[in-house]
Write an enzyme that holds these catalytic residues in place. Sequence first.
Site, PDB file in Angstrom:
ATOM      1  N   LYS A  79       0.842  -1.202   0.000  1.00 14.79           N
ATOM      2  CA  LYS A  79       0.000   0.000   0.000  1.00 14.79           C
ATOM      3  C   LYS A  79       0.873   1.245   0.000  1.00 14.79           C
ATOM      4  CE  LYS A  79      -3.937   1.943   2.573  1.00 14.79           C
ATOM      5  NZ  LYS A  79      -4.817   1.730   3.752  1.00 14.79           N
ATOM      6  N   SER A 154      -9.571   1.903   3.164  1.00 10.48           N
ATOM      7  CA  SER A 154      -8.675   2.688   2.340  1.00 10.48           C
ATOM      8  C   SER A 154      -7.646   1.861   1.565  1.00 10.48           C
ATOM      9  CB  SER A 154      -7.942   3.725   3.199  1.00 10.48           C
ATOM     10  OG  SER A 154      -7.098   3.081   4.143  1.00 10.48           O
ATOM     11  N   SER A 178      -9.963  -0.626   7.246  1.00 16.32           N
ATOM     12  CA  SER A 178      -9.389  -0.367   5.923  1.00 16.32           C
ATOM     13  C   SER A 178      -8.698  -1.543   5.264  1.00 16.32           C
ATOM     14  CB  SER A 178      -8.410   0.811   5.998  1.00 16.32           C
ATOM     15  OG  SER A 178      -9.110   2.007   6.194  1.00 16.32           O
TER      16      SER A 178
END
Length: 462
Positions: A79, A154, A178
């Site tokens: 990420k 997210s 997330s």
Amino acid sequence: MTDLADLSAAELLSAYRGRSLSPVEVTEAVIARIAAWEPKLDALWAYDPDAARVQAKASEARWLRGEALALDGVPGTIKENIRTKGVAVPLGTAANDLAPSADDAPPAARLREAGCVILGKTTMPDYGMLSSGLSSFHRLARNPWDVTKNPGGSSAGAGAAGAAGYGPLHVGTDIGGSIRLPAGWCGLVGLKPSFGRVPIDPTYYGRVAGPMTRTVEDAALMMRELSKPDARDGMSLPPQDIDWLALDIDLKGLRIGLQRDAGIGLPVEPETKAAVEAAAKAFADAGAIVEPVGPHITRAMLDGLDDFWRQRAWADIGALPAEKQAKVLPYIFQWAKGGQNLPGERVYRGMSQMMAMRDAALKAILPYDFILSPVSPVPSYPAEWASPINDPAKPFEHICFTVAANMSDQPAVSVHAGTTKAGLPIGLQITGRRFDDLGVLRMARAWEEMRGPIIWPRAPSA
């Protein structure tokens, strides 16, 4: 015949060991998969196929010399809010300056040390404060099960990448859901570890990094590496000798709570409720004792957390010059600005709700070994929306099953429970007692075996 891009990390390591496959050919297969999917998904940032090829060749050489590392030659992504050396960290927002990182953050360092072929970074929304693939910096990320739908967030790009087969290993972060929300909406296994189990830098209360994979075994392989110590995280747990691949569990006599209703937020949609109840019945049929458990977080807790997070966000966004504020995603700007004039006492009381949520969650699980619930009350929603109701005045109505575990340090995993009639994934959440990360993985593995295999979305023609 299975495409090489769809093989699990465990299968790849076995094939490399037996010399029936090479990291070079597998990496090329994943690069081809990305070429087919990425124009539709926009899951990646700082994607570097040439660097991946170099890593794959180095891995192949180590295998041939008999010097293979723990995850040598297995492709994966990280990420974009997790630093990787030489790559900037936009935090999903066009308002951020882009300066190359000087080092790898702990999760990236562990995967690199283990020999992973790192393909690039995965996208996220502004400041990680949306359960969505919407961003002012990145192109709109989409869900491979239905590209008109949202992958969630997210860890948006990680969810899409995992479901599309951009290699088997993906790292996300989670402060309210997330990892688990995009995992649930994309059909993946997504583990939010116990707070501190995986060292992370920078650290923050409730924030963790964890694996997003197609199988429980692959998540366990990642945890074996990600959980190794790193002194940069002063809030991490002491190192513990955990046999992450000991995934068998005897379900007989286990006490399991079934939470059908969060008590607040969006109501649970009928197909989601039915899928979670079917999983609970399977555990009961296997000998577990399954009992209903009621809601344990309140409107005051959720609204207090909203106040605190808004003010926390505005402390950063409000300090930006006007020209940078104008670049922030409008939804996030509007939400954060709601914290601008909150009185100090209200913000303090909002922050105190994190402890209230923690206490309530720990009391709720006390009679049980594990609690089953939906990950989200609803399946995925339009790709262009910031949340399932797309209203910055009500941003957290969909995180009522996930957020408490962040506040209480508990491990919680999302695992695919089934699909809606429209073909969208439904996530089952399994929450364990504090620090029982292996236990929730064992439960997820037991459900995975009872559920059977998943037919993943097919890649379009390149």
